[in-house]
Design an enzyme around this catalytic site. Structure first.
Site, PDB file in Angstrom:
ATOM      1  CE  LYS A  66      34.161  -4.639  25.843  1.00 48.38           C
ATOM      2  NZ  LYS A  66      35.220  -4.878  24.621  1.00 48.38           N
ATOM      3  CG  ASP A 111      37.052  -3.316  21.902  1.00 47.94           C
ATOM      4  OD1 ASP A 111      38.440  -3.394  22.654  1.00 47.94           O
ATOM      5  OD2 ASP A 111      35.951  -3.837  22.450  1.00 47.94           O
TER       6      ASP A 111
HETATM    7  P1  NAP Z   1      31.162 -12.121  23.039  1.00 46.85           P
HETATM    8  O1  NAP Z   1      30.254 -11.277  23.070  1.00 46.85           O
HETATM    9  O2  NAP Z   1      30.681 -13.248  24.314  1.00 46.85           O
HETATM   10  O3  NAP Z   1      30.766 -12.804  22.139  1.00 46.85           O
HETATM   11  C1  NAP Z   1      31.718 -14.536  21.298  1.00 46.85           C
HETATM   12  C2  NAP Z   1      30.989 -15.141  20.654  1.00 46.85           C
HETATM   13  O4  NAP Z   1      31.585 -16.471  20.146  1.00 46.85           O
HETATM   14  C3  NAP Z   1      29.396 -15.482  20.095  1.00 46.85           C
HETATM   15  O5  NAP Z   1      28.806 -14.926  18.968  1.00 46.85           O
HETATM   16  C4  NAP Z   1      29.390 -17.221  21.131  1.00 46.85           C
HETATM   17  O6  NAP Z   1      28.415 -18.020  20.739  1.00 46.85           O
HETATM   18  C5  NAP Z   1      30.692 -17.142  20.238  1.00 46.85           C
HETATM   19  N1  NAP Z   1      30.587 -18.519  20.666  1.00 46.85           N
HETATM   20  C6  NAP Z   1      32.032 -18.789  22.141  1.00 46.85           C
HETATM   21  N2  NAP Z   1      32.228 -19.756  22.288  1.00 46.85           N
HETATM   22  C7  NAP Z   1      31.771 -20.535  21.380  1.00 46.85           C
HETATM   23  C8  NAP Z   1      32.866 -21.725  20.733  1.00 46.85           C
HETATM   24  N3  NAP Z   1      32.485 -22.788  21.846  1.00 46.85           N
HETATM   25  N4  NAP Z   1      32.661 -22.322  19.674  1.00 46.85           N
HETATM   26  C9  NAP Z   1      30.901 -21.751  18.493  1.00 46.85           C
HETATM   27  N5  NAP Z   1      30.860 -19.986  19.126  1.00 46.85           N
HETATM   28  C10 NAP Z   1      31.710 -19.882  19.687  1.00 46.85           C
HETATM   29  O7  NAP Z   1      32.598 -12.061  23.365  1.00 46.85           O
HETATM   30  P2  NAP Z   1      33.211 -11.255  22.885  1.00 46.85           P
HETATM   31  O8  NAP Z   1      33.645  -9.776  23.782  1.00 46.85           O
HETATM   32  O9  NAP Z   1      32.922 -10.346  21.586  1.00 46.85           O
HETATM   33  O10 NAP Z   1      34.656 -11.442  22.725  1.00 46.85           O
HETATM   34  C11 NAP Z   1      35.211 -12.384  22.078  1.00 46.85           C
HETATM   35  C12 NAP Z   1      36.674 -13.059  22.238  1.00 46.85           C
HETATM   36  O11 NAP Z   1      37.499 -11.563  21.095  1.00 46.85           O
HETATM   37  C13 NAP Z   1      37.448 -13.754  23.462  1.00 46.85           C
HETATM   38  O12 NAP Z   1      38.221 -14.705  23.790  1.00 46.85           O
HETATM   39  C14 NAP Z   1      37.855 -11.905  23.422  1.00 46.85           C
HETATM   40  O13 NAP Z   1      38.630 -11.832  24.943  1.00 46.85           O
HETATM   41  C15 NAP Z   1      38.768 -11.222  22.520  1.00 46.85           C
HETATM   42  N6  NAP Z   1      38.754 -10.341  22.580  1.00 46.85           N
HETATM   43  C16 NAP Z   1      39.667  -9.705  21.810  1.00 46.85           C
HETATM   44  C17 NAP Z   1      39.905  -7.991  22.615  1.00 46.85           C
HETATM   45  C18 NAP Z   1      41.709  -7.633  22.234  1.00 46.85           C
HETATM   46  O14 NAP Z   1      42.097  -6.643  22.366  1.00 46.85           O
HETATM   47  N7  NAP Z   1      41.741  -9.051  21.368  1.00 46.85           N
HETATM   48  C19 NAP Z   1      38.910  -7.524  21.800  1.00 46.85           C
HETATM   49  C20 NAP Z   1      37.407  -8.173  22.391  1.00 46.85           C
HETATM   50  C21 NAP Z   1      37.069  -9.295  22.625  1.00 46.85           C
HETATM   51  P3  NAP Z   1      27.301 -17.649  21.611  1.00 46.85           P
HETATM   52  O15 NAP Z   1      26.818 -15.773  21.317  1.00 46.85           O
HETATM   53  O16 NAP Z   1      26.629 -18.663  21.305  1.00 46.85           O
HETATM   54  O17 NAP Z   1      27.675 -17.589  22.944  1.00 46.85           O
END
Ligand code: NAP
Length: 286
Positions: A66, A111
């Site tokens: 992205k 999004d």
């Molecule tokens: P990302 O950029 O990797 O960010 C994830 C965030 O969650 C970061 O702050 C990460 O911390 C934190 N995190 C990860 N594992 C953790 C844990 N075990 N305990 C506490 N914090 C944790 O991912 P993203 O793109 O934001 O996506 C996040 C979620 O949203 C995913 O499940 C994705 O599939 C979902 N999503 C869904 C949609 C939809 O349309 N429904 C759209 C976008 C995303 P660190 O930086 O320390 O790793």
């Protein structure tokens, strides 16, 4: 001639987007195909240049591209600029270069509107006190949505990495009030919030028994709990919210709505949202 659309990610094998988009093309009789392309990070620019040269109509972009797509795009929508990321590109085919009506290459982030419209299904008024759990791309989409549509909201951002949380909050300070809270204190803020957004992957398959909330008594009626995770649909967080009488929004609704936004951005016609939802559910085995 059949028009090409697609998804670029690494990996992309389990994406529901091809099923969702191809069902929408079929429903509206549009002669197009949507394919998933697994593109390693080092090849992103070459892949995008190639798709442009081939005359593709547009692409979706997923993890980890992205930011790379944002850097590649010559122009950006407000949503993409605010989120600092691109999940949808409208491409202007070289063969259309002499056609002033042809869409230009532009990076967008669906999004943002997908998140907001999904939320509006259960929260007709703008939220006042919001807690966002996580500080990555999904959190940025939610913050951009609040910056565009609910500027008076007071937002608490909490994430396990305080430096990343501070960087994310800093990008939005100009537009909305965002305060930071240590991750271990998140349940205090959740108790005071009217909207709680899980923007971490906590609870995502195969970790179905995980939730970002340990003590569920911080959840209560009158609150909306939104989980961006959509696999499984009923996450542990949403089950906790149901037990506590809170309203719930699952991640599938956002997924479908961001896809519908992308479809409309490319084609300029209303997306068949119900058909896309059915296809996404079938693709997830629901
Ligand atoms: P990302 O950029 O990797 O960010 C994830 C965030 O969650 C970061 O702050 C990460 O911390 C934190 N995190 C990860 N594992 C953790 C844990 N075990 N305990 C506490 N914090 C944790 O991912 P993203 O793109 O934001 O996506 C996040 C979620 O949203 C995913 O499940 C994705 O599939 C979902 N999503 C869904 C949609 C939809 O349309 N429904 C759209 C976008 C995303 P660190 O930086 O320390 O790793």
């Amino acid at each position: 001639m059949k028009k090409l659309y697609g998804l670029l990610g690494w990996p992309v094998a389990h994406s529901v987007s091809p099923a969702m988009m191809n069902a929408a093309f079929a429903e509206l009789g549009i002669d197009a195909v949507y394919l998933a392309f697994a593109v390693p990070p080092a090849d992103l620019r070459a892949a995008l240049d190639g798709l442009l040269a081939l005359g593709a109509g547009g692409v979706n972009i997923t993890i980890p591209h992205k930011l790379g797509a944002y850097q590649w795009a010559p122009r950006h929508s407000d949503e993409a600029r605010l989120a600092g990321a691109v999940n949808t590109l409208r491409l202007r085919p070289r063969s259309d270069a002499d056609d002033p009506a042809a869409p230009e290459v532009i990076g967008h982030n669906t999004d943002v509107a997908g998140w907001w419209t999904s939320l509006r299904t259960v929260l007709p008024h703008a939220p006042k006190r919001v807690v966002i759990l996580g500080a990555g791309g999904a959190a940025r989409a939610a913050l951009a949505g609040l910056a565009l549509y609910a500027q008076s909201a007071e937002v608490v951002l909490t994430a396990r990495n305080p430096q990343k949380a501070a960087e994310t909050a800093a990008s939005f300070q100009e537009y909305i009030s965002v305060s930071l809270l240590p991750w271990r204190e998140r349940e205090q803020a959740v108790a005071a919030a009217d909207l709680v957004v899980n923007a971490t992957p906590m609870g995502m398959w195969p970790h179905d028994d995980v939730s970002p909330i340990d003590d569920e008594t911080c959840l209560h009626p009158g609150q909306v709990v939104q989980d961006m995770v959509y696999r499984p649909l009923q996450t542990r967080l949403l089950r906790q919210a149901a037990r506590r009488g809170a309203k719930r929004v699952d991640g599938l609704d956002m997924l479908v709505r961001q896809g519908a936004e992308a479809f409309e951005f490319w084609l300029g016609v209303s997306a068949p949202v119900d058909v896309m939802r059915q296809a996404a559910r079938a693709s997830l085995g629901l």
